[in-house]
Design an enzyme around this catalytic site. Structure first.
Site, PDB file in Angstrom:
ATOM      1  N   ALA A  24      -6.035   5.205   3.307  1.00 45.13           N
ATOM      2  CA  ALA A  24      -6.516   4.172   4.229  1.00 45.13           C
ATOM      3  C   ALA A  24      -7.137   4.824   5.454  1.00 45.13           C
ATOM      4  O   ALA A  24      -6.846   5.978   5.784  1.00 45.13           O
ATOM      5  CB  ALA A  24      -5.365   3.261   4.654  1.00 45.13           C
ATOM      6  N   GLY A  26      -7.575   3.905   9.507  1.00 47.58           N
ATOM      7  CA  GLY A  26      -7.121   3.002  10.548  1.00 47.58           C
ATOM      8  C   GLY A  26      -7.843   3.249  11.857  1.00 47.58           C
ATOM      9  O   GLY A  26      -8.711   4.117  11.965  1.00 47.58           O
ATOM     10  N   MET A  28      -6.620   4.416  14.666  1.00 47.80           N
ATOM     11  CA  MET A  28      -6.234   5.666  15.317  1.00 47.80           C
ATOM     12  C   MET A  28      -6.346   6.877  14.412  1.00 47.80           C
ATOM     13  O   MET A  28      -6.665   7.974  14.879  1.00 47.80           O
ATOM     14  CB  MET A  28      -4.788   5.572  15.822  1.00 47.80           C
ATOM     15  CG  MET A  28      -4.582   4.664  17.000  1.00 47.80           C
ATOM     16  SD  MET A  28      -2.928   4.900  17.703  1.00 47.80           S
ATOM     17  CE  MET A  28      -1.913   4.372  16.322  1.00 47.80           C
ATOM     18  N   GLY A  29      -6.042   6.675  13.128  1.00 49.39           N
ATOM     19  CA  GLY A  29      -6.017   7.827  12.239  1.00 49.39           C
ATOM     20  C   GLY A  29      -6.221   7.447  10.801  1.00 49.39           C
ATOM     21  O   GLY A  29      -6.272   6.261  10.443  1.00 49.39           O
ATOM     22  N   VAL A  31      -5.068   7.905   6.705  1.00 50.80           N
ATOM     23  CA  VAL A  31      -3.849   8.094   5.932  1.00 50.80           C
ATOM     24  C   VAL A  31      -4.190   8.714   4.583  1.00 50.80           C
ATOM     25  O   VAL A  31      -5.097   8.244   3.884  1.00 50.80           O
ATOM     26  CB  VAL A  31      -3.106   6.765   5.723  1.00 50.80           C
ATOM     27  CG1 VAL A  31      -1.769   7.014   5.026  1.00 50.80           C
ATOM     28  CG2 VAL A  31      -2.883   6.054   7.055  1.00 50.80           C
ATOM     29  N   LYS A  46      -0.332  10.497   7.895  1.00 54.46           N
ATOM     30  CA  LYS A  46      -1.302   9.871   8.794  1.00 54.46           C
ATOM     31  C   LYS A  46      -1.675  10.880   9.855  1.00 54.46           C
ATOM     32  O   LYS A  46      -0.800  11.436  10.538  1.00 54.46           O
ATOM     33  CB  LYS A  46      -0.702   8.613   9.431  1.00 54.46           C
ATOM     34  CG  LYS A  46      -1.677   7.849  10.325  1.00 54.46           C
ATOM     35  CD  LYS A  46      -1.045   6.540  10.805  1.00 54.46           C
ATOM     36  CE  LYS A  46      -2.010   5.722  11.631  1.00 54.46           C
ATOM     37  NZ  LYS A  46      -1.400   4.423  12.055  1.00 54.46           N
ATOM     38  N   ASP A 140       0.454  -6.194  13.821  1.00 57.46           N
ATOM     39  CA  ASP A 140      -0.748  -6.036  12.996  1.00 57.46           C
ATOM     40  C   ASP A 140      -0.445  -6.387  11.540  1.00 57.46           C
ATOM     41  O   ASP A 140      -0.763  -5.634  10.622  1.00 57.46           O
ATOM     42  CB  ASP A 140      -1.286  -4.611  13.093  1.00 57.46           C
ATOM     43  CG  ASP A 140      -2.737  -4.486  12.629  1.00 57.46           C
ATOM     44  OD1 ASP A 140      -3.441  -5.522  12.571  1.00 57.46           O
ATOM     45  OD2 ASP A 140      -3.168  -3.365  12.310  1.00 57.46           O
TER      46      ASP A 140
END
Length: 279
Positions: A24, A26, A28-29, A31, A46, A140
């Site tokens: 994934a 995201g 911020m970071g 994965v 992550k 979230d």
């Protein structure tokens, strides 16, 4: 030494975690699926994006996600194995790897069944209730953050947008973290008195989408989307899904625009759901 700008498949973090697949992306970071060379087992890693490495507020938020996961222990929540910094200064989280598909992937084939919705309610309300007992709100909830294992109950991941009671002051910074289409009106409008009812709302929205395969609120323009959410401007769930009225009322109450009209606790939502299912 790892080059922060070239993290990708084949990268080995801390001399131990080999990134072997993308899971994934995201805010911020990113994965990754990783192979733990020490144990030979799989893990999810992550990694804070390279452009945020010099941003102390982002580093602090990332580290906080690790602190949140470390404090929580519930079967519906992924376990944290390690929060680390490698030799190049990369910040990363290593968590339990859960085999399965996300709820978002599951919904590509159509809505979930009411029995599958039962599993979502039981698992997620339990996991979120445990988080709330620690003063942590996920913030979230969305299909992409729910993993459905091939065997077992749904699992909740990604506490990167989490809010911690007494620490978060959204209007002080002007920041809104999370995914707007799933966020409670009071979060979008920057109110500081948020509580566990933002997750009650989020679970209501998630159940709406899971049972109808349609998002309750959609608009390409963020401002218009926010106005729709603030006004509660969506079709009733029983207009887009074939559901008993009792179930529809539980979902509508959970995602009420006025938090005072929602369920107060996750346990209340779960109890109302099972009462509605028994009718």
């Amino acid at each position: 030494m790892t080059n922060p700008s070239s993290i990708g498949l084949g990268t080995i973090l801390a001399g131990r975690y080999e990134l072997v697949g993308e899971l994934a992306r995201g805010a911020m970071g990113d994965v990754f699926e990783a192979l733990d060379r020490l144990s030979g087992s799989k893990a999810a890693v992550k990694v804070l994006r390279a452009e945020y490495l010099s941003d102390e507020s982002m580093r602090r938020r990332f580290r906080r996600e690790g602190a949140v996961l470390k404090a929580l222990d519930h079967p519906a929540l992924v376990r944290l194995f390690e929060l680390g910094i490698d030799d190049a200064g990369l910040v990363y989280l290593v968590t339990e790897y859960v085999e399965g598909q996300t709820l978002a992937e599951r919904l590509m084939a159509g809505p979930v069944t009411i029995v599958e919705a039962d599993a979502l309610v039981d698992a997620l309300s339990g996991g979120l209730g445990a988080a709330h007992e620690h003063g942590v709100f996920h913030g979230d909830l969305k299909p992409g953050n729910v993993i459905w294992p091939a065997e077992g109950s749904p699992r909740l991941v990604d506490f990167g947008a989490s809010k911690i009671l007494g620490l978060d002051r959204l209007t002080a910074t002007g920041e809104v973290s999370g995914t707007p289409a799933y966020m409670a009106p009071e979060v979008l409008t920057g109110k500081t008195d948020v509580d566990q009812r933002i997750d009650v709302y989020g679970l209501g929205v998630l159940l709406y989408e899971a049972l109808s395969a349609k998002k309750p609120f959609e608009d390409r323009h963020l401002g218009r989307l926010m106005m729709k959410i603030d006004a509660g401007d969506c079709l009733p769930i029983d207009a887009v899904a074939d559901l008993p009225k009792e179930i529809a009322r539980v979902i509508e109450r959970a995602m009420h625009r006025d938090k005072a009209e929602r369920f107060t606790e996750m346990a209340d939502l779960r109890a109302a759901w099972h009462e509605a299912r028994a009718k």
